[in-house]
Design a protein around this motif. Structure first.
Motif, mmCIF file in Angstrom:
data_model
loop_
_atom_site.group_PDB
_atom_site.id
_atom_site.type_symbol
_atom_site.label_atom_id
_atom_site.label_comp_id
_atom_site.label_asym_id
_atom_site.label_seq_id
_atom_site.Cartn_x
_atom_site.Cartn_y
_atom_site.Cartn_z
ATOM 1 N N HIS A 182 47.131 -2.665 44.092
ATOM 2 C CA HIS A 182 46.155 -2.041 44.269
ATOM 3 C C HIS A 182 44.983 -3.579 44.635
ATOM 4 N N GLY A 183 43.827 -2.030 45.644
ATOM 5 C CA GLY A 183 43.627 -3.445 46.930
ATOM 6 C C GLY A 183 42.667 -2.314 47.461
ATOM 7 N N ASN A 184 42.106 -3.058 48.519
ATOM 8 C CA ASN A 184 41.895 -2.441 49.267
ATOM 9 C C ASN A 184 42.012 -2.659 50.589
ATOM 10 N N ILE A 185 41.758 -1.609 51.958
ATOM 11 C CA ILE A 185 42.206 -1.960 53.328
ATOM 12 C C ILE A 185 40.736 -1.672 53.943
ATOM 13 N N VAL A 186 40.771 -2.879 54.620
ATOM 14 C CA VAL A 186 39.397 -3.315 56.082
ATOM 15 C C VAL A 186 40.581 -3.081 57.229
ATOM 16 N N GLN A 187 39.090 -2.836 57.759
ATOM 17 C CA GLN A 187 39.827 -2.770 59.896
ATOM 18 C C GLN A 187 39.262 -4.157 60.038
ATOM 19 N N ILE A 202 51.388 -12.805 56.526
ATOM 20 C CA ILE A 202 52.131 -11.300 56.653
ATOM 21 C C ILE A 202 51.292 -9.362 56.564
ATOM 22 N N VAL A 203 52.466 -9.121 57.088
ATOM 23 C CA VAL A 203 52.235 -7.876 57.492
ATOM 24 C C VAL A 203 53.249 -6.843 56.510
ATOM 25 N N VAL A 204 52.111 -6.330 56.116
ATOM 26 C CA VAL A 204 52.762 -5.069 54.864
ATOM 27 C C VAL A 204 52.711 -3.809 55.435
ATOM 28 N N GLU A 205 52.848 -2.279 54.649
ATOM 29 C CA GLU A 205 52.503 -1.164 54.881
ATOM 30 C C GLU A 205 51.122 -1.215 52.906
ATOM 31 N N ALA A 206 50.270 -0.906 53.876
ATOM 32 C CA ALA A 206 49.063 -0.672 52.961
ATOM 33 C C ALA A 206 49.238 1.250 53.305
ATOM 34 N N HIS A 207 49.417 1.822 51.302
ATOM 35 C CA HIS A 207 49.121 3.182 52.036
ATOM 36 C C HIS A 207 47.371 3.344 50.980
ATOM 37 N N ALA A 208 46.937 4.040 51.789
ATOM 38 C CA ALA A 208 45.106 4.630 51.501
ATOM 39 C C ALA A 208 45.600 6.043 51.822
ATOM 40 N N SER A 209 44.298 6.960 51.278
ATOM 41 C CA SER A 209 44.405 8.541 51.114
ATOM 42 C C SER A 209 44.337 8.735 51.980
ATOM 43 N N ASP A 210 43.414 8.522 53.438
ATOM 44 C CA ASP A 210 43.731 8.393 55.027
ATOM 45 C C ASP A 210 44.842 8.356 55.561
ATOM 46 N N ALA A 211 46.125 7.600 55.034
ATOM 47 C CA ALA A 211 46.784 7.246 56.371
ATOM 48 C C ALA A 211 47.369 5.864 55.233
ATOM 49 N N ASP A 231 33.937 -1.792 58.101
ATOM 50 C CA ASP A 231 33.204 -1.530 57.178
ATOM 51 C C ASP A 231 33.912 -2.723 55.630
ATOM 52 N N SER A 232 33.137 -2.049 54.708
ATOM 53 C CA SER A 232 34.255 -1.926 53.290
ATOM 54 C C SER A 232 35.019 -2.183 53.089
ATOM 55 N N GLY A 233 35.826 -0.758 53.714
ATOM 56 C CA GLY A 233 37.380 -0.839 53.564
ATOM 57 C C GLY A 233 37.519 0.505 51.895
ATOM 58 N N HIS A 234 38.705 0.764 51.962
ATOM 59 C CA HIS A 234 38.649 1.667 51.285
ATOM 60 C C HIS A 234 40.126 1.610 50.329
ATOM 61 N N PRO A 235 40.545 2.034 48.835
ATOM 62 C CA PRO A 235 41.209 1.741 48.660
ATOM 63 C C PRO A 235 42.606 2.340 49.094
ATOM 64 N N ALA A 236 43.703 1.124 48.284
ATOM 65 C CA ALA A 236 44.903 1.134 48.867
ATOM 66 C C ALA A 236 46.069 0.275 48.131
ATOM 67 N N PHE A 294 45.360 -6.038 53.819
ATOM 68 C CA PHE A 294 44.989 -5.671 52.904
ATOM 69 C C PHE A 294 44.680 -7.130 51.500
ATOM 70 N N VAL A 295 43.413 -6.672 51.098
ATOM 71 C CA VAL A 295 43.198 -7.411 50.505
ATOM 72 C C VAL A 295 43.299 -7.096 48.480
ATOM 73 N N TYR A 296 43.151 -8.102 47.608
ATOM 74 C CA TYR A 296 43.853 -7.416 46.270
ATOM 75 C C TYR A 296 43.296 -7.918 45.500
ATOM 76 N N GLY A 297 42.494 -9.386 45.627
ATOM 77 C CA GLY A 297 41.923 -10.320 44.725
ATOM 78 C C GLY A 297 40.542 -10.256 45.099
ATOM 79 N N THR A 298 40.184 -10.891 44.713
ATOM 80 C CA THR A 298 38.488 -11.699 45.562
ATOM 81 C C THR A 298 37.927 -11.840 46.710
ATOM 82 N N LEU A 299 38.998 -11.587 47.575
ATOM 83 C CA LEU A 299 38.001 -11.120 48.904
ATOM 84 C C LEU A 299 37.776 -9.331 49.305
ATOM 85 N N GLN A 300 38.236 -8.672 47.782
ATOM 86 C CA GLN A 300 38.150 -7.640 47.353
ATOM 87 C C GLN A 300 36.072 -7.063 47.862
ATOM 88 N N PRO A 301 35.767 -6.264 48.719
ATOM 89 C CA PRO A 301 33.922 -6.000 48.709
ATOM 90 C C PRO A 301 34.080 -6.182 47.024
#
Length: 128
Positions: A63-68, A92-101, A30-35, A9-16
């Motif tokens: 708010h940020g993006n989730i990338v695989q 750390i490890v968090v739970e990121a909520h995206a539209s798919d899961a 890929d470039s990820g999805h909003p999460a 999960f990226v939320y700042g300058t590491l976002q696409p």
């Protein structure tokens, strides 16, 4: 035994399409999805944000993006990002909520001083 997350999960300058995306791009599928993740986002005043994650009384939504991550990204990319983020952050490890899961994901949490940070109430970087 719990396996390590395959997402970040990226939320700042590491976002696409942000200034540091090039540090991360070689290590993602890929470039990820909003999460979103529960926490608080701050403006450091240095051109990048900081986040504190968790469900404390002041928690909001970051708010940020989730990338695989690729297998190489999980092995070598995270080590690269640990150095890139520096001593002010910890992985750390968090739970990121995206539209798919909801995904278990690595992210970087600010552990530096907070006294000069300004909270970004809407949880979105950049704070325009």
């Amino acid at each position: 035994m719990t396996t390590a997350p395959t997402h970040l999960f990226v939320y700042g300058t590491l976002q696409p399409e942000r200034e540091a995306w090039g540090e991360l791009a070689p290590f993602v599928v890929d470039s990820g999805h909003p999460a979103t993740v529960v926490g608080v986002l701050y403006d450091t005043g240095q051109g990048y944000p900081a986040a504190e994650f968790g469900r404390g009384p002041d928690a909001g939504i970051v708010h940020g993006n989730i990338v695989q991550l690729t297998p190489h990204g999980r092995e070598h990319g995270l080590t690269h990002l640990d150095r890139y983020e520096g001593p002010g952050y910890r992985r750390i490890v968090v739970e990121a909520h995206a539209s798919d899961a909801t995904h278990r994901a690595f992210t970087y949490e600010w552990i530096g001083p907070r006294r000069n940070l300004r909270r970004i109430d809407d949880g979105v970087w950049p704070d325009d």
